[in-house]
Design a protein around this motif. Structure first.
Motif, PDB file in Angstrom:
ATOM      1  N   SER A 123      13.109  21.005   1.819  1.00 31.10           N
ATOM      2  CA  SER A 123      11.986  21.049   0.886  1.00 31.10           C
ATOM      3  C   SER A 123      11.040  22.195   1.208  1.00 31.10           C
ATOM      4  N   SER A 124      10.746  22.398   2.483  1.00 35.97           N
ATOM      5  CA  SER A 124       9.826  23.478   2.861  1.00 35.97           C
ATOM      6  C   SER A 124      10.437  24.846   2.576  1.00 35.97           C
ATOM      7  N   ILE A 125      11.744  24.972   2.746  1.00 37.56           N
ATOM      8  CA  ILE A 125      12.409  26.245   2.439  1.00 37.56           C
ATOM      9  C   ILE A 125      12.320  26.539   0.951  1.00 37.56           C
ATOM     10  N   ILE A 126      12.550  25.517   0.137  1.00 39.58           N
ATOM     11  CA  ILE A 126      12.464  25.708  -1.317  1.00 39.58           C
ATOM     12  C   ILE A 126      11.046  26.073  -1.731  1.00 39.58           C
ATOM     13  N   ILE A 127      10.062  25.380  -1.172  1.00 39.03           N
ATOM     14  CA  ILE A 127       8.668  25.694  -1.490  1.00 39.03           C
ATOM     15  C   ILE A 127       8.331  27.112  -1.045  1.00 39.03           C
ATOM     16  N   CYS A 128       8.796  27.509   0.136  1.00 37.45           N
ATOM     17  CA  CYS A 128       8.512  28.856   0.638  1.00 37.45           C
ATOM     18  C   CYS A 128       9.168  29.928  -0.218  1.00 37.45           C
ATOM     19  N   ILE A 129      10.365  29.657  -0.730  1.00 37.89           N
ATOM     20  CA  ILE A 129      11.000  30.626  -1.622  1.00 37.89           C
ATOM     21  C   ILE A 129      10.201  30.746  -2.918  1.00 37.89           C
ATOM     22  N   CYS A 130       9.811  29.594  -3.470  1.00 34.70           N
ATOM     23  CA  CYS A 130       9.047  29.604  -4.726  1.00 34.70           C
ATOM     24  C   CYS A 130       7.682  30.257  -4.557  1.00 34.70           C
ATOM     25  N   GLN A 131       7.046  30.053  -3.419  1.00 42.33           N
ATOM     26  CA  GLN A 131       5.712  30.608  -3.205  1.00 42.33           C
ATOM     27  C   GLN A 131       5.749  31.955  -2.504  1.00 42.33           C
ATOM     28  N   GLY A 132       6.624  32.102  -1.516  1.00 43.64           N
ATOM     29  CA  GLY A 132       6.662  33.343  -0.744  1.00 43.64           C
ATOM     30  C   GLY A 132       7.285  34.497  -1.505  1.00 43.64           C
ATOM     31  N   GLY A 133       8.252  34.198  -2.363  1.00 48.06           N
ATOM     32  CA  GLY A 133       8.884  35.252  -3.157  1.00 48.06           C
ATOM     33  C   GLY A 133       7.886  36.073  -3.948  1.00 48.06           C
ATOM     34  N   PRO A 134       7.064  35.424  -4.773  1.00 50.73           N
ATOM     35  CA  PRO A 134       6.060  36.191  -5.521  1.00 50.73           C
ATOM     36  C   PRO A 134       5.040  36.904  -4.631  1.00 50.73           C
ATOM     37  N   LEU A 135       4.706  36.308  -3.484  1.00 56.15           N
ATOM     38  CA  LEU A 135       3.749  36.967  -2.588  1.00 56.15           C
ATOM     39  C   LEU A 135       4.343  38.255  -2.017  1.00 56.15           C
ATOM     40  N   PHE A 136       5.624  38.210  -1.616  1.00 56.33           N
ATOM     41  CA  PHE A 136       6.264  39.428  -1.111  1.00 56.33           C
ATOM     42  C   PHE A 136       6.498  40.438  -2.230  1.00 56.33           C
ATOM     43  N   LEU A 137       6.805  39.958  -3.440  1.00 49.46           N
ATOM     44  CA  LEU A 137       6.938  40.866  -4.585  1.00 49.46           C
ATOM     45  C   LEU A 137       5.599  41.543  -4.897  1.00 49.46           C
ATOM     46  N   GLN A 138       4.530  40.796  -4.752  1.00 55.48           N
ATOM     47  CA  GLN A 138       3.188  41.356  -4.955  1.00 55.48           C
ATOM     48  C   GLN A 138       2.891  42.400  -3.892  1.00 55.48           C
ATOM     49  N   PHE A 139       3.308  42.131  -2.635  1.00 46.71           N
ATOM     50  CA  PHE A 139       3.096  43.097  -1.567  1.00 46.71           C
ATOM     51  C   PHE A 139       3.867  44.389  -1.848  1.00 46.71           C
ATOM     52  N   GLY A 140       5.076  44.243  -2.393  1.00 46.67           N
ATOM     53  CA  GLY A 140       5.889  45.418  -2.714  1.00 46.67           C
ATOM     54  C   GLY A 140       5.455  46.146  -3.972  1.00 46.67           C
ATOM     55  N   GLY A 141       4.489  45.591  -4.690  1.00 42.39           N
ATOM     56  CA  GLY A 141       3.999  46.237  -5.895  1.00 42.39           C
ATOM     57  C   GLY A 141       4.786  45.895  -7.150  1.00 42.39           C
ATOM     58  N   TYR A 142       5.681  44.897  -7.063  1.00 43.17           N
ATOM     59  CA  TYR A 142       6.494  44.524  -8.218  1.00 43.17           C
ATOM     60  C   TYR A 142       5.805  43.503  -9.123  1.00 43.17           C
ATOM     61  N   VAL A 143       4.852  42.773  -8.556  1.00 47.23           N
ATOM     62  CA  VAL A 143       4.132  41.740  -9.298  1.00 47.23           C
ATOM     63  C   VAL A 143       2.646  41.982  -9.097  1.00 47.23           C
ATOM     64  N   ASP A 144       1.885  41.795 -10.144  1.00 47.88           N
ATOM     65  CA  ASP A 144       0.433  41.942 -10.047  1.00 47.88           C
ATOM     66  C   ASP A 144      -0.132  40.867  -9.117  1.00 47.88           C
ATOM     67  N   ALA A 145      -1.115  41.230  -8.336  1.00 47.36           N
ATOM     68  CA  ALA A 145      -1.705  40.300  -7.363  1.00 47.36           C
ATOM     69  C   ALA A 145      -2.274  39.051  -8.038  1.00 47.36           C
ATOM     70  N   SER A 146      -2.744  39.197  -9.263  1.00 46.77           N
ATOM     71  CA  SER A 146      -3.322  38.032  -9.944  1.00 46.77           C
ATOM     72  C   SER A 146      -2.250  36.997 -10.316  1.00 46.77           C
ATOM     73  N   LEU A 147      -0.970  37.384 -10.323  1.00 53.27           N
ATOM     74  CA  LEU A 147       0.114  36.456 -10.659  1.00 53.27           C
ATOM     75  C   LEU A 147       0.827  35.894  -9.437  1.00 53.27           C
ATOM     76  N   ALA A 148       0.532  36.409  -8.268  1.00 53.18           N
ATOM     77  CA  ALA A 148       1.269  36.019  -7.067  1.00 53.18           C
ATOM     78  C   ALA A 148       1.089  34.545  -6.715  1.00 53.18           C
ATOM     79  N   MET A 149      -0.055  33.975  -6.993  1.00 56.20           N
ATOM     80  CA  MET A 149      -0.309  32.575  -6.670  1.00 56.20           C
ATOM     81  C   MET A 149      -0.006  31.639  -7.847  1.00 56.20           C
ATOM     82  N   LEU A 150       0.544  32.171  -8.923  1.00 53.98           N
ATOM     83  CA  LEU A 150       0.863  31.356 -10.092  1.00 53.98           C
ATOM     84  C   LEU A 150       1.843  30.225  -9.778  1.00 53.98           C
ATOM     85  N   PRO A 151       2.928  30.463  -9.022  1.00 51.90           N
ATOM     86  CA  PRO A 151       3.818  29.338  -8.701  1.00 51.90           C
ATOM     87  C   PRO A 151       3.105  28.205  -7.970  1.00 51.90           C
ATOM     88  N   CYS A 152       2.206  28.549  -7.075  1.00 52.57           N
ATOM     89  CA  CYS A 152       1.437  27.531  -6.357  1.00 52.57           C
ATOM     90  C   CYS A 152       0.609  26.713  -7.338  1.00 52.57           C
TER      91      CYS A 152
END
Length: 181
Positions: A123-152
């Motif tokens: 469960s924690s791995i799935i949550i981390c993928i759902c939440q961490g993926g957008p955060l790392f995409l935001q860090f890489g500049g692929y996703v706007d920072a305002s959308l990074a916490m949307l899955p949460c």
């Protein structure tokens, strides 16, 4: 072997705590930030403290990793507390029940703890993928920072609505049986 063995089960869900760890992780992630800020206030010229302050944010890889570790730990801890496999094993032992092919007592306790631990890690791995993926995409500049916490936000809102729906169902079902009570 009991004829009822196939019909008996212990209701352990794959995600026993839902989005609760996300809510608490957001608050718990502030603690390292407050510690860094406090140390920076006491030692303003310390470059190491400044580095930690700069990197303990959800816009840096270190901050994202710390946030994910907090989510994992909270998921495991909350699962163990909410499901309490040790108490379940003790209750089974006291009632004379057991899990098929597992001896009562300590083997049952080890099995249930292992099961809850496995489910909570998955469960924690799935949550981390759902939440961490957008955060790392935001860090890489692929996703706007305002959308990074949307899955949460979506996970927490969905969990809240499902809880409210279940509560409404309980009251609706209770009204059906009111004449029998």
């Amino acid at each position: 072997m009991s004829i009822y063995a196939d019909k008996n089960y212990i209701a352990y869900k794959l995600n026993p705590v839902g989005a609760t760890p996300l809510m608490f992780a957001s608050a718990a992630f502030l603690l390292p930030q407050f510690m860094c800020n406090g140390l920076h206030y006491l030692f303003p010229d310390n470059a190491d403290i400044q580095w930690w302050m700069d990197n303990m944010r959800l816009t840096s890889p270190l901050g994202i990793v710390v946030y994910m570790v907090i989510i994992c730990l909270l998921t495991i801890i909350f699962s163990m507390v909410m499901l309490s496999p040790g108490r379940t094993a003790d209750d089974l032992l006291k009632s004379g029940d057991s899990i098929q092919d597992i001896y009562a007592g300590k083997p049952t306790k080890r099995y249930l703890i292992g099961t809850v631990l496995s489910f909570s890690v998955i469960s924690s791995i799935i949550i981390c993928i759902c939440q961490g993926g957008p955060l790392f995409l935001q860090f890489g500049g692929y996703v706007d920072a305002s959308l990074a916490m949307l899955p949460c936000s979506i996970m927490m809102t969905t969990g809240l609505w499902i809880s409210l729906y279940r509560e409404a169902e309980v009251y609706r079902n209770m009204d059906r049986y009111h004449t029998f009570i």
